[in-house]
Design a protein around this motif. Structure first.
Motif, PDB file in Angstrom:
ATOM      1  N   VAL A   1     -30.540  -6.383   5.875  1.00 40.41           N
ATOM      2  CA  VAL A   1     -29.689  -5.959   4.768  1.00 40.41           C
ATOM      3  C   VAL A   1     -28.557  -5.087   5.277  1.00 40.41           C
ATOM      4  O   VAL A   1     -28.760  -4.215   6.108  1.00 40.41           O
ATOM      5  CB  VAL A   1     -30.498  -5.145   3.725  1.00 40.41           C
ATOM      6  CG1 VAL A   1     -29.647  -4.858   2.503  1.00 40.41           C
ATOM      7  CG2 VAL A   1     -31.760  -5.872   3.335  1.00 40.41           C
TER       8      VAL A   1
ATOM      9  N   LEU B   1     -40.565  -7.189   5.121  1.00 41.86           N
ATOM     10  CA  LEU B   1     -39.379  -6.423   5.528  1.00 41.86           C
ATOM     11  C   LEU B   1     -38.884  -6.874   6.901  1.00 41.86           C
ATOM     12  O   LEU B   1     -37.697  -6.842   7.186  1.00 41.86           O
ATOM     13  CB  LEU B   1     -39.706  -4.933   5.550  1.00 41.86           C
ATOM     14  CG  LEU B   1     -40.049  -4.334   4.186  1.00 41.86           C
ATOM     15  CD1 LEU B   1     -40.500  -2.883   4.341  1.00 41.86           C
ATOM     16  CD2 LEU B   1     -38.853  -4.401   3.247  1.00 41.86           C
TER      17      LEU B   1
ATOM     18  N   THR C   1     -34.029  -7.593  -2.375  1.00 41.80           N
ATOM     19  CA  THR C   1     -34.499  -6.942  -1.161  1.00 41.80           C
ATOM     20  C   THR C   1     -35.665  -6.000  -1.426  1.00 41.80           C
ATOM     21  O   THR C   1     -36.271  -5.481  -0.496  1.00 41.80           O
ATOM     22  CB  THR C   1     -33.365  -6.128  -0.512  1.00 41.80           C
ATOM     23  OG1 THR C   1     -32.788  -5.284  -1.510  1.00 41.80           O
ATOM     24  CG2 THR C   1     -32.307  -7.030   0.047  1.00 41.80           C
TER      25      THR C   1
ATOM     26  N   LEU D   1     -35.959   2.401   2.473  1.00 36.39           N
ATOM     27  CA  LEU D   1     -36.861   1.581   1.670  1.00 36.39           C
ATOM     28  C   LEU D   1     -37.026   0.192   2.270  1.00 36.39           C
ATOM     29  O   LEU D   1     -37.922  -0.551   1.913  1.00 36.39           O
ATOM     30  CB  LEU D   1     -36.306   1.444   0.253  1.00 36.39           C
ATOM     31  CG  LEU D   1     -36.208   2.732  -0.553  1.00 36.39           C
ATOM     32  CD1 LEU D   1     -35.331   2.530  -1.772  1.00 36.39           C
ATOM     33  CD2 LEU D   1     -37.587   3.186  -0.960  1.00 36.39           C
ATOM     34  N   LEU D   2     -36.112  -0.156   3.164  1.00 41.79           N
ATOM     35  CA  LEU D   2     -36.069  -1.530   3.667  1.00 41.79           C
ATOM     36  C   LEU D   2     -36.688  -1.675   5.046  1.00 41.79           C
ATOM     37  O   LEU D   2     -36.713  -2.752   5.609  1.00 41.79           O
ATOM     38  CB  LEU D   2     -34.610  -1.993   3.737  1.00 41.79           C
ATOM     39  CG  LEU D   2     -33.918  -2.152   2.388  1.00 41.79           C
ATOM     40  CD1 LEU D   2     -32.432  -2.344   2.574  1.00 41.79           C
ATOM     41  CD2 LEU D   2     -34.513  -3.325   1.651  1.00 41.79           C
ATOM     42  N   ARG D   3     -37.159  -0.542   5.596  1.00 40.58           N
ATOM     43  CA  ARG D   3     -37.676  -0.631   6.956  1.00 40.58           C
ATOM     44  C   ARG D   3     -39.192  -0.599   6.943  1.00 40.58           C
ATOM     45  O   ARG D   3     -39.789   0.127   6.165  1.00 40.58           O
ATOM     46  CB  ARG D   3     -37.180   0.562   7.777  1.00 40.58           C
ATOM     47  CG  ARG D   3     -35.697   0.493   8.061  1.00 40.58           C
ATOM     48  CD  ARG D   3     -35.270   1.771   8.690  1.00 40.58           C
ATOM     49  NE  ARG D   3     -33.847   1.753   9.001  1.00 40.58           N
ATOM     50  CZ  ARG D   3     -33.142   2.864   9.197  1.00 40.58           C
ATOM     51  NH1 ARG D   3     -33.729   4.037   9.103  1.00 40.58           N
ATOM     52  NH2 ARG D   3     -31.872   2.785   9.478  1.00 40.58           N
ATOM     53  N   PRO D   4     -39.789  -1.379   7.846  1.00 43.40           N
ATOM     54  CA  PRO D   4     -41.253  -1.430   7.871  1.00 43.40           C
ATOM     55  C   PRO D   4     -41.860  -0.212   8.556  1.00 43.40           C
ATOM     56  O   PRO D   4     -42.598  -0.342   9.519  1.00 43.40           O
ATOM     57  CB  PRO D   4     -41.543  -2.724   8.643  1.00 43.40           C
ATOM     58  CG  PRO D   4     -40.339  -2.928   9.501  1.00 43.40           C
ATOM     59  CD  PRO D   4     -39.185  -2.334   8.786  1.00 43.40           C
ATOM     60  N   VAL D   5     -41.513   0.990   8.082  1.00 42.98           N
ATOM     61  CA  VAL D   5     -42.160   2.208   8.586  1.00 42.98           C
ATOM     62  C   VAL D   5     -42.488   3.100   7.391  1.00 42.98           C
ATOM     63  O   VAL D   5     -41.915   2.949   6.316  1.00 42.98           O
ATOM     64  CB  VAL D   5     -41.255   3.036   9.538  1.00 42.98           C
ATOM     65  CG1 VAL D   5     -41.153   2.396  10.881  1.00 42.98           C
ATOM     66  CG2 VAL D   5     -39.894   3.271   8.918  1.00 42.98           C
TER      67      VAL D   5
ATOM     68  N   TYR E   1     -38.835  -2.195  14.452  1.00 48.51           N
ATOM     69  CA  TYR E   1     -39.131  -3.608  14.208  1.00 48.51           C
ATOM     70  C   TYR E   1     -39.950  -4.238  15.339  1.00 48.51           C
ATOM     71  O   TYR E   1     -40.131  -5.454  15.370  1.00 48.51           O
ATOM     72  CB  TYR E   1     -37.839  -4.391  14.003  1.00 48.51           C
ATOM     73  CG  TYR E   1     -37.169  -4.099  12.678  1.00 48.51           C
ATOM     74  CD1 TYR E   1     -37.638  -4.677  11.486  1.00 48.51           C
ATOM     75  CD2 TYR E   1     -36.075  -3.252  12.604  1.00 48.51           C
ATOM     76  CE1 TYR E   1     -37.029  -4.404  10.265  1.00 48.51           C
ATOM     77  CE2 TYR E   1     -35.458  -2.974  11.378  1.00 48.51           C
ATOM     78  CZ  TYR E   1     -35.946  -3.552  10.228  1.00 48.51           C
ATOM     79  OH  TYR E   1     -35.349  -3.286   9.018  1.00 48.51           O
TER      80      TYR E   1
ATOM     81  N   TYR F   1     -31.760   2.254   2.962  1.00 52.15           N
ATOM     82  CA  TYR F   1     -32.231   1.640   4.192  1.00 52.15           C
ATOM     83  C   TYR F   1     -33.670   2.048   4.515  1.00 52.15           C
ATOM     84  O   TYR F   1     -34.430   1.282   5.087  1.00 52.15           O
ATOM     85  CB  TYR F   1     -31.312   1.997   5.362  1.00 52.15           C
ATOM     86  CG  TYR F   1     -30.026   1.203   5.355  1.00 52.15           C
ATOM     87  CD1 TYR F   1     -30.055  -0.181   5.492  1.00 52.15           C
ATOM     88  CD2 TYR F   1     -28.794   1.818   5.209  1.00 52.15           C
ATOM     89  CE1 TYR F   1     -28.879  -0.918   5.481  1.00 52.15           C
ATOM     90  CE2 TYR F   1     -27.617   1.096   5.197  1.00 52.15           C
ATOM     91  CZ  TYR F   1     -27.664  -0.274   5.336  1.00 52.15           C
ATOM     92  OH  TYR F   1     -26.513  -1.002   5.325  1.00 52.15           O
TER      93      TYR F   1
ATOM     94  N   PRO G   1     -44.815  -4.911   5.154  1.00 53.19           N
ATOM     95  CA  PRO G   1     -44.092  -4.848   6.440  1.00 53.19           C
ATOM     96  C   PRO G   1     -43.682  -6.238   6.947  1.00 53.19           C
ATOM     97  O   PRO G   1     -42.569  -6.418   7.433  1.00 53.19           O
ATOM     98  CB  PRO G   1     -45.096  -4.193   7.375  1.00 53.19           C
ATOM     99  CG  PRO G   1     -45.953  -3.364   6.483  1.00 53.19           C
ATOM    100  CD  PRO G   1     -46.035  -4.097   5.172  1.00 53.19           C
TER     101      PRO G   1
ATOM    102  N   LYS H   1     -42.861  -4.528  -0.717  1.00 57.24           N
ATOM    103  CA  LYS H   1     -42.425  -4.082   0.610  1.00 57.24           C
ATOM    104  C   LYS H   1     -43.499  -4.221   1.681  1.00 57.24           C
ATOM    105  O   LYS H   1     -43.769  -3.287   2.443  1.00 57.24           O
ATOM    106  CB  LYS H   1     -41.951  -2.627   0.551  1.00 57.24           C
ATOM    107  CG  LYS H   1     -40.747  -2.422  -0.333  1.00 57.24           C
ATOM    108  CD  LYS H   1     -40.207  -1.025  -0.185  1.00 57.24           C
ATOM    109  CE  LYS H   1     -39.290  -0.647  -1.306  1.00 57.24           C
ATOM    110  NZ  LYS H   1     -39.967  -0.573  -2.614  1.00 57.24           N
TER     111      LYS H   1
ATOM    112  N   ILE I   1     -36.329  -9.832   6.537  1.00 55.23           N
ATOM    113  CA  ILE I   1     -35.023  -9.751   5.887  1.00 55.23           C
ATOM    114  C   ILE I   1     -34.135  -8.738   6.601  1.00 55.23           C
ATOM    115  O   ILE I   1     -34.623  -7.785   7.208  1.00 55.23           O
ATOM    116  CB  ILE I   1     -35.131  -9.357   4.390  1.00 55.23           C
ATOM    117  CG1 ILE I   1     -35.751  -7.966   4.242  1.00 55.23           C
ATOM    118  CG2 ILE I   1     -35.922 -10.396   3.610  1.00 55.23           C
ATOM    119  CD1 ILE I   1     -35.576  -7.374   2.863  1.00 55.23           C
TER     120      ILE I   1
END
Lengths: 255, 322, 258
Positions: B104, B99, B73, A97-101, B129, A95, B96, B94, B102
């Motif tokens: 997940v 991301l 992803t 890796l999937l967050r924009p931070v 976000y 997770y 921003p 990746k 999407i």
């Protein structure tokens, strides 16, 4: 980023409040630990008034400063590092890796440890009393504070580097205790060690410098070593950041 | 015709594993020689998904479904081939902005803080976000109401049931209103009514917001309930792509009907074989009508028409070539 | 012999994680060196050749032995138990037809085998313990066994804290600090003023200070007997404590994850 950190701190506080007993006990343990250090120091100095020019008060200043650095690190980062170790070992970073931070800072600041704040504050007060008796000049006092902050950053990077090693070596949990051992071994006057050890830990891995430098500013013996420790800490910070990026790649490919 | 929202072109991914030997001598041996082996998790897969579609990825454990999700992803980079989302985004970079678009949900992994209420994790996600407060509150109220977990919002996660936890994981994946939602084994281990609740909700969401949904499962019920289109993956290769009915009609070729009656038949017609007093098999190859009185029939099933049966057969047939 | 399997597995774990073993030894070496250097500085600046009847070289020897000895007294059961409570797996363990504590003891023993082996060799070959006649040898052996069991029970009793404590990591430095101070790792308790002489019968000191002195041949038969009696007393106390807290703890245990 600041807003996120505020949420994380709030959550840490909420967790702390859920476990009040833990908080109290943790704080007590922290104090107990410090008292034990005090007693040990008292035993040493009951046989001699000074050691390499350090009086008992100077020595107190040294170990209190070392504790200040250690509790500062604990308050700000230790809970996050504990959590990070778990996350890496249980493979639960997807997770992140999937967050924009920025995942490095997110995990480094994931939790603060409020119980340590109590011990940190107490140690701070004690150090305040000690400093009041040592009378450092305003400039030395300022540099003392700078040196303590550099110290916390140094301990942080050492731990960060060790924790991130879990990407490559699993089951080497004792590795995580190494920075702590190093720092507690460094909470002594540098001069008690043989010359080789002194040079190694003042210049190469400057853990001795990290504790001795602020203490020296405290009793008005300023030193240029502060510049060096700052430089090394900066370098270690960069190394730990690169290590993190590499670690994520490794994590991903071993998924 | 607009371009597909997800486009995978001849993607490959393989990883290296170490085999551990058991026992004392094994551990000793591993100390010096660790045995490496390369596993091709995804092999030459091409796939396109259009906006608003629900695509199901079917496969046995270790077939490569989850790896495929991770390629899409951006958790994993494709070794070769091309994976693009929103026409120009390479997931592994990746960005921003990517991301942000999407959502997940990975089973077996959790993003909920164990000792805190789910709301706290959601608030953290709100900041991550950059979701405006009122928008966040409205959307969250809607999501929890639809999934029937509003009262649990303030309960520490460790005290929730598995079904409630999964629903909150789903809400975490949806909180920033993603355009594409990836669900990896979304209903694993939860009860039938929670499953039905989740299916209904996802269908409605897809219908109302045109959200694209990609889900993997080895539970064929998930796929039958939701997916408009399926891709079957086995040993890292795509072996089928099309609708579920297409899948059934393609593989359920044996025209044998299994019939259950309310009692034994007095006379057994030609082409009918009795299995036991109320079970019969009819070879329908040459028949135009059923040779059994409809009033006596409880149920008729085409053998091999069940998705599970087809998949079992498919997965066992396609042995890997190494 | 289901417990024997536990013991074997524990030994295997220690050997498998030989990296940890090595780091543990390194940590110990660092601590010993720090203490030795500090004491040598104290001797140097005090201008004395002996402190409480201990000369610098004896001090060095004492510090090395006491720190190596401390390795066989690990606090690991605490963290293992905490893990079980935290994850909720304790419920599973309690359903098995075995006594958790007995299993835990064999695990504890198994993990310490490499250290125990070294310790045993040192005792048998180097130390004068077993060259002083049968009675002395036997009582010494008994003292070691009782002290070892007593310490395990103590650690187990402490581990029950986890029913009420969520994070137990702060216990780790505290325990090592207690061992450092009360166990005589930082200095032999004998250097303290006579008013504190009763301190040598605390459980940490029995395990650290007293066993070290035994190994160095500094305990008379009478002192061995006294230490043994105290170890037994502590065993009884910790057993009582265990019984008391266990029942309360189980009740407050939430059965997380069930």
């Amino acid at each position: 980023m600041f807003k996120i950190y505020r949420v994380l701190v709030t959550q840490s506080l909420a967790e702390t409040m859920t476990y009040r007993v833990t908080t109290v006990l943790t704080a007590l343990f922290g104090i107990l630990f410090y008292v034990i250090e005090l007693i040990t120091g008292g035993v040493y100095f009951s046989f001699t008034p000074t050691i390499y020019g350090w009086s008992f008060l100077d020595y107190l200043n040294l170990i209190t400063t070392a504790n200040l650095i250690s509790y500062g690190y604990q308050f700000l980062f230790v809970a996050a590092h504990e959590d990070l170790t778990d996350q890496i070992l249980s493979g639960n970073l997807d997770y992140s890796l999937l967050r924009p931070v920025n995942s490095y800072w997110f995990h480094a600041c994931y939790r603060v440890d409020f119980p340590s704040l109590v011990t940190l504050l107490l140690t701070g007060i004690i150090e305040g009393v000690i400093l009041a008796r040592l009378h450092p000049t305003p400039l030395n006092l300022l540099l003392y504070l700078v040196a303590v902050i550099v110290g916390i950053a140094f301990v942080f990077t050492l731990n960060q580097i060790m924790v991130t090693l879990a990407f490559w070596v699993d089951g080497l949990t004792a590795l995580n205790g190494l920075p702590e051992d190093l720092m507690s071994a460094s909470a002594r006057p540098a001069k008690i060690y043989p010359r080789v050890i002194q040079q190694l830990f003042l210049w190469v891995i400057p853990s001795l410098a990290i504790t001795n430098v602020p203490a020296q500013f405290g009793h008005n013996r300023p030193t240029w070593l502060l510049l060096w420790t700052t430089l090394v800490t900066g370098l270690l910070l960069v190394i730990s950041y690169v290590e993190w990026q590499r670690g994520l790649l490794k994590y991903v490919s071993a998924n | 015709m607009s371009s597909p929202i997800i486009s995978i072109d001849h993607a490959n991914f393989s990883y290296v594993t170490f085999t551990k030997q058991s026992g004392f001598s094994g551990a000793w041996h591993d100390l010096f020689h660790r045995q490496k082996s390369t596993v091709a998790a995804v092999q030459d897969i091409s796939l396109q998904v259009n906006r608003g579609e629900i695509l199901g990825l079917l496969g046995a454990n270790g077939a490569g479904k989850t790896t495929l999700i991770k390629l899409m992803t951006g958790i994993l980079p494709a070794n070769t081939g091309d994976v693009r989302l929103f026409t120009d985004q390479v997931p592994f970079r990746k960005q921003p902005a990517f991301l942000q678009r999407i959502g997940v949900m990975l089973s077996q992994k959790s993003q909920l803080a164990w000792d805190l209420p789910a709301l706290d994790t959601l608030v953290l996600l709100r900041e991550i976000y950059h979701i405006p407060h009122d928008q966040f509150n409205n959307w969250l109220a809607f999501l929890t109401k639809e999934l029937a977990v509003t009262p649990q919002l303030h309960v520490p996660v460790r005290k929730l049931s598995l079904g409630q936890r999964i629903k909150f994981e789903l809400i975490c994946a949806l909180i920033h209103r993603p355009e594409i939602l990836f669900l990896d084994e979304p209903t694993i281990g939860i009860d039938v009514s929670s499953q039905a609740n989740i299916y209904r909700f996802l269908k409605q969401l897809n219908h109302d917001t045109q959200m694209t949904i990609i889900l993997t499962s080895h539970n064929t019920k998930d796929i039958e309930a939701l997916a408009q289109r399926v891709a079957v993956v086995n040993h890292g290769k795509k072996i089928f792509e099309g609708t579920t009915t297409g899948l059934i009609s393609r593989y359920a070729t044996v025209p044998i009907l299994e019939i259950v009656t309310d009692g034994p038949l007095t006379h057994i017609p030609v082409h009918v074989r009795q299995v036991d007093p109320t079970h019969y098999e009819v070879d329908a190859t040459t028949l135009a009508t059923l040779p059994i009185d409809p009033r006596q029939i409880l149920s008729v099933n085409r053998r091999n028409s069940d998705l599970d049966a087809i998949l079992t057969q498919l997965f066992s047939e396609e042995a890997p070539k190494r | 012999m289901k417990y024997w399997v536990t013991c074997q597995n524990a030994l295997m774990t220690t050997l498998a994680y030989r990296g940890n073993l090595f780091l543990h030894l390194l940590t110990t070496a660092i601590n010993v060196l720090v203490t030795i250097f500090m004491w040598l500085a104290v001797y140097n600046f005090s201008g004395r050749s002996d402190i409480a009847g201990i000369r610098p070289n004896q001090m060095v020897l004492y510090l090395i032995v006491v720190n190596v000895l401390a390795l066989i007294f690990s606090a690991e059961p605490i963290f293992k138990f905490s893990g079980l409570v935290r994850s909720g797996n304790l419920s599973v363990v309690l359903m098995r037809p075995i006594n958790y504590f007995i299993q835990s003891f064999w695990d504890y023993l198994g993990r310490a085998i490499p250290y125990l082996f070294v310790y045993g060799l040192a005792t048998a070959i180097v130390s004068p313990v077993f060259h002083r006649g049968l009675l002395y040898g036997l009582s010494s052996f008994l003292l070691m066994v009782i002290t070892y069991g007593m310490f395990f029970l103590l650690v187990t009793a402490i581990s029950l804290c986890t029913f009420w404590l969520v994070q137990v990591w702060p216990l780790r430095p505290v325990l090592s600090a207690l061992f450092l101070l009360l166990g005589g790792q930082a200095f032999p308790l004998q250097v303290l003023p006579p008013a504190f002489s009763w301190l040598i019968y605390n459980p940490f000191s029995l395990a650290g200070n007293q066993l070290t002195l035994l190994l160095l041949g500094k305990l008379s038969l009478r002192q061995v007997a006294t230490a043994g009696s105290w170890a037994m007393l502590w065993t009884v106390v910790t057993l009582a404590l265990l019984k008391l807290t266990w029942h309360r703890g189980i009740r407050s245990y939430e059965g997380v994850g069930s």
